[in-house]
Write an enzyme that holds these catalytic residues in place. Structure first.
Site, PDB file in Angstrom:
ATOM      1  N   LYS A  76       0.819  -1.213   0.000  1.00 29.05           N
ATOM      2  CA  LYS A  76       0.000   0.000   0.000  1.00 29.05           C
ATOM      3  C   LYS A  76       0.855   1.267   0.000  1.00 29.05           C
ATOM      4  O   LYS A  76       0.343   2.346  -0.282  1.00 29.05           O
ATOM      5  CB  LYS A  76      -0.951   0.014   1.194  1.00 29.05           C
ATOM      6  CG  LYS A  76      -0.301   0.205   2.552  1.00 29.05           C
ATOM      7  CD  LYS A  76      -1.370   0.277   3.636  1.00 29.05           C
ATOM      8  CE  LYS A  76      -0.750   0.530   5.005  1.00 29.05           C
ATOM      9  NZ  LYS A  76      -1.798   0.616   6.064  1.00 29.05           N
ATOM     10  N   ASP A  77       2.156   1.154   0.315  1.00 27.86           N
ATOM     11  CA  ASP A  77       3.047   2.322   0.316  1.00 27.86           C
ATOM     12  C   ASP A  77       3.591   2.643  -1.069  1.00 27.86           C
ATOM     13  O   ASP A  77       4.184   3.715  -1.258  1.00 27.86           O
ATOM     14  CB  ASP A  77       4.231   2.098   1.264  1.00 27.86           C
ATOM     15  CG  ASP A  77       3.826   2.057   2.723  1.00 27.86           C
ATOM     16  OD1 ASP A  77       2.774   2.638   3.057  1.00 27.86           O
ATOM     17  OD2 ASP A  77       4.558   1.453   3.530  1.00 27.86           O
ATOM     18  N   ARG A 124      -8.117   8.381   4.870  1.00 26.27           N
ATOM     19  CA  ARG A 124      -9.108   7.385   4.450  1.00 26.27           C
ATOM     20  C   ARG A 124      -9.893   6.869   5.647  1.00 26.27           C
ATOM     21  O   ARG A 124     -11.131   6.790   5.619  1.00 26.27           O
ATOM     22  CB  ARG A 124      -8.396   6.217   3.749  1.00 26.27           C
ATOM     23  CG  ARG A 124      -9.293   5.003   3.489  1.00 26.27           C
ATOM     24  CD  ARG A 124      -8.475   3.806   3.021  1.00 26.27           C
ATOM     25  NE  ARG A 124      -7.484   3.389   3.999  1.00 26.27           N
ATOM     26  CZ  ARG A 124      -7.742   2.603   5.038  1.00 26.27           C
ATOM     27  NH1 ARG A 124      -8.961   2.149   5.250  1.00 26.27           N
ATOM     28  NH2 ARG A 124      -6.781   2.262   5.883  1.00 26.27           N
ATOM     29  N   ARG A 125      -9.185   6.490   6.710  1.00 28.03           N
ATOM     30  CA  ARG A 125      -9.870   5.990   7.901  1.00 28.03           C
ATOM     31  C   ARG A 125     -10.699   7.084   8.563  1.00 28.03           C
ATOM     32  O   ARG A 125     -11.839   6.855   8.979  1.00 28.03           O
ATOM     33  CB  ARG A 125      -8.846   5.429   8.888  1.00 28.03           C
ATOM     34  CG  ARG A 125      -8.192   4.137   8.412  1.00 28.03           C
ATOM     35  CD  ARG A 125      -7.127   3.652   9.378  1.00 28.03           C
ATOM     36  NE  ARG A 125      -6.532   2.393   8.925  1.00 28.03           N
ATOM     37  CZ  ARG A 125      -5.244   2.117   9.000  1.00 28.03           C
ATOM     38  NH1 ARG A 125      -4.393   3.015   9.499  1.00 28.03           N
ATOM     39  NH2 ARG A 125      -4.781   0.962   8.564  1.00 28.03           N
ATOM     40  N   ARG A 142       0.967   9.760  14.555  1.00 26.76           N
ATOM     41  CA  ARG A 142       2.045   9.104  13.815  1.00 26.76           C
ATOM     42  C   ARG A 142       2.759   8.169  14.772  1.00 26.76           C
ATOM     43  O   ARG A 142       2.537   8.198  15.972  1.00 26.76           O
ATOM     44  CB  ARG A 142       3.056  10.144  13.282  1.00 26.76           C
ATOM     45  CG  ARG A 142       2.644  10.916  12.053  1.00 26.76           C
ATOM     46  CD  ARG A 142       2.644  10.105  10.769  1.00 26.76           C
ATOM     47  NE  ARG A 142       3.841   9.349  10.528  1.00 26.76           N
ATOM     48  CZ  ARG A 142       4.939   9.817   9.927  1.00 26.76           C
ATOM     49  NH1 ARG A 142       4.994  11.082   9.546  1.00 26.76           N
ATOM     50  NH2 ARG A 142       5.976   9.042   9.714  1.00 26.76           N
ATOM     51  N   ARG A 148       1.447   3.684  18.901  1.00 28.99           N
ATOM     52  CA  ARG A 148       0.012   3.924  18.734  1.00 28.99           C
ATOM     53  C   ARG A 148      -0.801   3.148  19.761  1.00 28.99           C
ATOM     54  O   ARG A 148      -1.788   3.657  20.293  1.00 28.99           O
ATOM     55  CB  ARG A 148      -0.407   3.565  17.310  1.00 28.99           C
ATOM     56  CG  ARG A 148       0.285   4.432  16.268  1.00 28.99           C
ATOM     57  CD  ARG A 148      -0.185   4.136  14.865  1.00 28.99           C
ATOM     58  NE  ARG A 148       0.611   4.877  13.883  1.00 28.99           N
ATOM     59  CZ  ARG A 148       0.168   5.282  12.710  1.00 28.99           C
ATOM     60  NH1 ARG A 148      -1.075   5.020  12.356  1.00 28.99           N
ATOM     61  NH2 ARG A 148       0.950   5.943  11.884  1.00 28.99           N
ATOM     62  N   CYS A 235      -1.149   7.255  -1.965  1.00 26.47           N
ATOM     63  CA  CYS A 235      -1.481   6.299  -0.907  1.00 26.47           C
ATOM     64  C   CYS A 235      -2.040   6.979   0.330  1.00 26.47           C
ATOM     65  O   CYS A 235      -2.564   6.306   1.218  1.00 26.47           O
ATOM     66  CB  CYS A 235      -0.250   5.472  -0.545  1.00 26.47           C
ATOM     67  SG  CYS A 235       1.102   6.420   0.188  1.00 26.47           S
TER      68      CYS A 235
END
Length: 327
Positions: A76-77, A124-125, A142, A148, A235
């Site tokens: 996805k990157d 997106r989230r 981040r 996280r 992305c």
């Protein structure tokens, strides 16, 4: 063989998995070579950095310089534009592509009270959370997976949303309080999949790595990334896509779902199906339908140099799947 990898715990876990597979399949020794990328050292938001390619460029430079023989990325990157001199040698079997919630007190998304703070660094989230209308507050974050997760245990946020695949590869699935259904949140294009790249002129290495390739995973992510490219999005854009391969009337086919969402919760969701051989065309067709349904109005202006491929020229036939504009 020298395998280029980022230095994060997740990247090392992913690269270690690929290294073990190469050793088992070829009998060759594999050495991990750690490379620092811009995305690893900068604390700015991915959108501020341009999003696309910040975790990839340094690895590709090491590859082209002959410092490593192949490299492993989170697929996805990867920018959707094809890089000069580099070949996508393999896309191994994909992990679960869905997003996962890690919340205080074992809560699910629907159990979080209105006003709860949910951490995510992904537009997106954040946009899809807003589209659910649950009254949640998204907080930009981040950091690596452990950083996280600590935000939840330290009560700085009520929950975080992460890729389930990353938690699985790090052995942290015990922290998941809910795996989010794609009906609630579509993952990023390519999420859960790995990309194994080598130099385009290194036929011997490409042949060795080809044993890792999974045609089903490659077809699914090809459709997802073709949609992303046709939308001219990087992305870090608020675009979700998920391709799933199932048996159709005429053999295996890709069922592709896509969403473009805005920060205020407005979203356009569509789906389409097509054969594995036409996976890339399927992604472009669904992108055209998303545009037709109003997706362009929801997308932020694309920063220059995002690495996305342009919309292909010529007419694109519409899909037969109906679309729905979700307020």
């Amino acid at each position: 063989m020298r395998l280029g990898t980022r230095r994060s715990a997740l990247a090392l876990a992913q690269s270690g998995h690929v290294a073990d597979a190469v050793r088992a399949a070829t009998g060759r020794d594999v050495e991990l070579v750690e490379v620092t990328t811009l995305g690893d050292v900068s604390r700015e938001a991915l959108t501020a950095l341009g999003g696309t390619g910040v975790f990839v460029s340094a690895l590709r430079e090491s590859l082209l310089a002959g410092e490593v023989d192949f490299a492993v990325h989170s697929l996805k990157d990867l920018p959707t534009a094809a890089p000069d001199g580099i070949a996508l040698a393999a896309v191994p079997v994909r992990e679960d592509p869905r997003d996962a919630l890690v919340a205080r007190d074992g809560l699910t998304l629907g159990e979080l009270p209105a006003g709860s703070r949910v951490g995510t660094g992904s537009p997106r989230r954040a946009a899809q959370l807003a589209a659910l209308g649950l009254g949640l507050e998204t907080v930009p974050i981040r950091g690596n997976v452990d950083t996280r997760l600590r935000l939840v245990t330290d009560a700085q946020v009520d929950a975080v949303v992460l890729a389930r695949a990353g938690l699985s590869r790090l052995g942290r699935l015990d922290a998941v309080t809910e795996t989010l259904d794609p009906l609630q949140m579509l993952p990023a294009p390519g999420q859960g999949a790995l990309a194994v790249e080598c130099r385009a002129d290194d036929a011997a290495t490409a042949a060795l790595l080809a044993v890792l390739d999974d045609p089903v995973t490659r077809a699914a992510v090809l459709a997802e990334r073709a949609l992303l490219a046709a939308l001219e999005a990087g992305c870090a854009a608020p675009v979700g896509a998920l391709g799933e391969v199932a048996e159709g009337d005429d053999g295996p086919e890709v069922y592709l779902r896509g969403v473009v969402a805005a920060p205020d919760g407005a979203a356009v969701r569509l789906s389409a199906t097509g054969s594995l051989a036409d996976a890339e065309a399927l992604g472009r067709r669904l992108a055209a339908d998303l545009f037709e349904a109003g997706a362009a109005e929801l997308m932020p202006e694309r920063p220059s140099g995002s690495g996305a491929d342009p919309m292909p020229s010529g007419p694109i036939p519409p899909t037969t799947q109906p679309g729905e504009r979700v307020p």
